[in-house]
Design an enzyme around this catalytic site. Structure first.
Site, mmCIF file in Angstrom:
data_model
loop_
_atom_site.group_PDB
_atom_site.id
_atom_site.type_symbol
_atom_site.label_atom_id
_atom_site.label_comp_id
_atom_site.label_asym_id
_atom_site.label_seq_id
_atom_site.Cartn_x
_atom_site.Cartn_y
_atom_site.Cartn_z
ATOM 1 N N HIS A 111 42.041 -42.651 -39.394
ATOM 2 C CA HIS A 111 41.893 -42.037 -40.710
ATOM 3 C C HIS A 111 40.499 -42.528 -41.221
ATOM 4 C CE1 HIS A 111 44.006 -40.903 -44.742
ATOM 5 N NE2 HIS A 111 42.652 -40.869 -44.872
ATOM 6 N N ARG A 167 46.864 -35.172 -44.228
ATOM 7 C CA ARG A 167 47.442 -36.298 -44.115
ATOM 8 C C ARG A 167 48.743 -36.105 -43.367
ATOM 9 N NH1 ARG A 167 44.326 -38.255 -46.949
ATOM 10 N NH2 ARG A 167 44.203 -39.180 -49.000
ATOM 11 N N GLU A 210 51.323 -44.368 -41.130
ATOM 12 C CA GLU A 210 49.996 -44.950 -41.029
ATOM 13 C C GLU A 210 50.083 -46.399 -41.519
ATOM 14 O OE1 GLU A 210 46.497 -43.209 -42.879
ATOM 15 O OE2 GLU A 210 47.165 -41.354 -41.797
HETATM 16 C C1 DGY Z 1 40.636 -38.899 -48.744
HETATM 17 O O1 DGY Z 1 39.325 -38.880 -49.391
HETATM 18 O O2 DGY Z 1 41.493 -38.464 -49.074
HETATM 19 C C2 DGY Z 1 40.599 -39.600 -47.349
HETATM 20 O O3 DGY Z 1 41.589 -39.060 -46.446
HETATM 21 C C3 DGY Z 1 40.711 -41.053 -47.465
HETATM 22 O O4 DGY Z 1 41.926 -41.276 -47.943
#
Ligand code: DGY
Length: 324
Positions: free
Chosen positions: A285, A237, A266
């Protein structure tokens, strides 16, 4: 029964849900909705099918009295106030495991692309700058037999470590709350303190959840403890790194490069300076974005929401406490 989906669902998933007598309201616009729009769309929903990072805060949960289940099409659940959901006995489902290999592939891709400045070279050709061969200009760094430091060694981190060990003979160290015995037995991974991870790793790959403890833990102080030839990869993240501090660390040569699948904030703006840095690779992402994986995630998220609506235990539940 009614559910609200924050994106349009593929036809076969929609049919599978509707065949259970459930009415599906879907957000059809190609823009993120406001909170007011979300609350209007989800007003009568007993289930939420969350695709994307829409924030389900405590006040959102309190504004939806009929809600029984929140099904996330993601492994990460930092966009949901889990405590509030648990207080209201709302089950929260997510999609772990099925995306581990695809997400690790993205981290591996970013590590390798960054080590060879691949995105930068691609842009050079595009800009008409491939004119003259200079054997010493814009060279990358070798990653064979280096040390990979995994921050958050769960299933995705394990897959990244496995790839790096088998492809490049890397030594694996990791920083985690718990010991990962499988990684220690199968990959010879060693658990280290956060400071040891910073000072010993040639590549740091972030796969942790975003929590109050991990928020911006990669900041100026952390970068200053890393090796000057280190590559920082984040496929977890964006909130786990501080972007201003990362830029400064790259500018000053405190670290060598960065590969980011997740950014802070983001989406990243097109004018972000990181995009112009030769030793930086950024993706929007797309960690788990391969057809097979996305289909598996959709299926699991559908199983979760259907179970929740029927009052059954979710196959993959974040807040098991609600069943106690
Ligand atoms: C997740 O599955 O957490 C990916 O990062 C998509 O948000």
């Amino acid at each position: 029964m009614k559910i609200f989906a924050t994106r349009q669902l593929p036809e076969q998933i929609l049919k599978a849900i509707e065949s259970e007598g459930i009415t599906v309201n879907q957000w059809a616009e190609k823009r993120e909705m406001t909170k007011d729009e979300f609350l209007a769309e989800a007003a009568e929903a007993e289930g939420l099918f969350i695709m994307g990072g829409f924030k389900i805060t405590a006040d959102v949960i309190e504004a939806l009295p009929g809600l029984k289940v929140i099904s996330l099409m993601s492994v990460g659940y930092d966009n949901v106030d889990i405590k509030a959901a648990t207080t209201h006995k709302i089950a929260v489902g997510h999609t772990p495991d099925v995306l581990s290999k695809a997400t690790a592939d993205t981290a591996f891709l970013l590590m390798l692309a960054t080590s060879r400045k691949a995105f930068f070279h691609h842009k050079r050709i595009h800009k008409g700058e491939w004119k003259f061969f200079d054997p010493l200009a814009n060279v990358g760094i070798d990653i064979h037999n280096k040390t990979l430091g995994v921050f958050g060694l769960g299933n995705i981190g394990f897959e990244m470590a496995r790839l790096c060990k088998s492809a490049y003979g890397m030594d694996i160290i990791y920083h985690n709350r718990s010991t990962n015995k499988k990684a220690e037995d199968e990959l010879g991974a060693r658990k280290v303190t956060f400071d040891e991870l910073l000072s010993q790793s040639d590549i740091i790959s972030v796969h942790a959840n975003l929590t109050p403890e991990t928020k911006e833990v990669f900041n100026a102080s952390a970068f200053s403890k890393m090796k000057p030839n280190a590559i920082f990869v984040n496929a977890g993240r964006g909130g786990i790194h501080n972007e201003t501090d990362l830029k400064e660390a790259l500018d000053n040569g405190t670290i060598w490069g960065a590969g980011l699948d997740v950014t802070n904030p983001e989406p990243m703006g097109a004018d972000n300076r990181l995009l112009d840095m030769p030793n930086v690779s950024v993706l929007p992402h797309i960690g788990s974005a391969v057809k097979e994986t996305r289909e598996a995630m959709l299926e699991l998220a559908t199983e979760n929401i259907l179970a929740g609506l029927k009052g059954e235990k979710l196959p993959k539940c974040v807040n098991h406490e609600i069943y106690n």
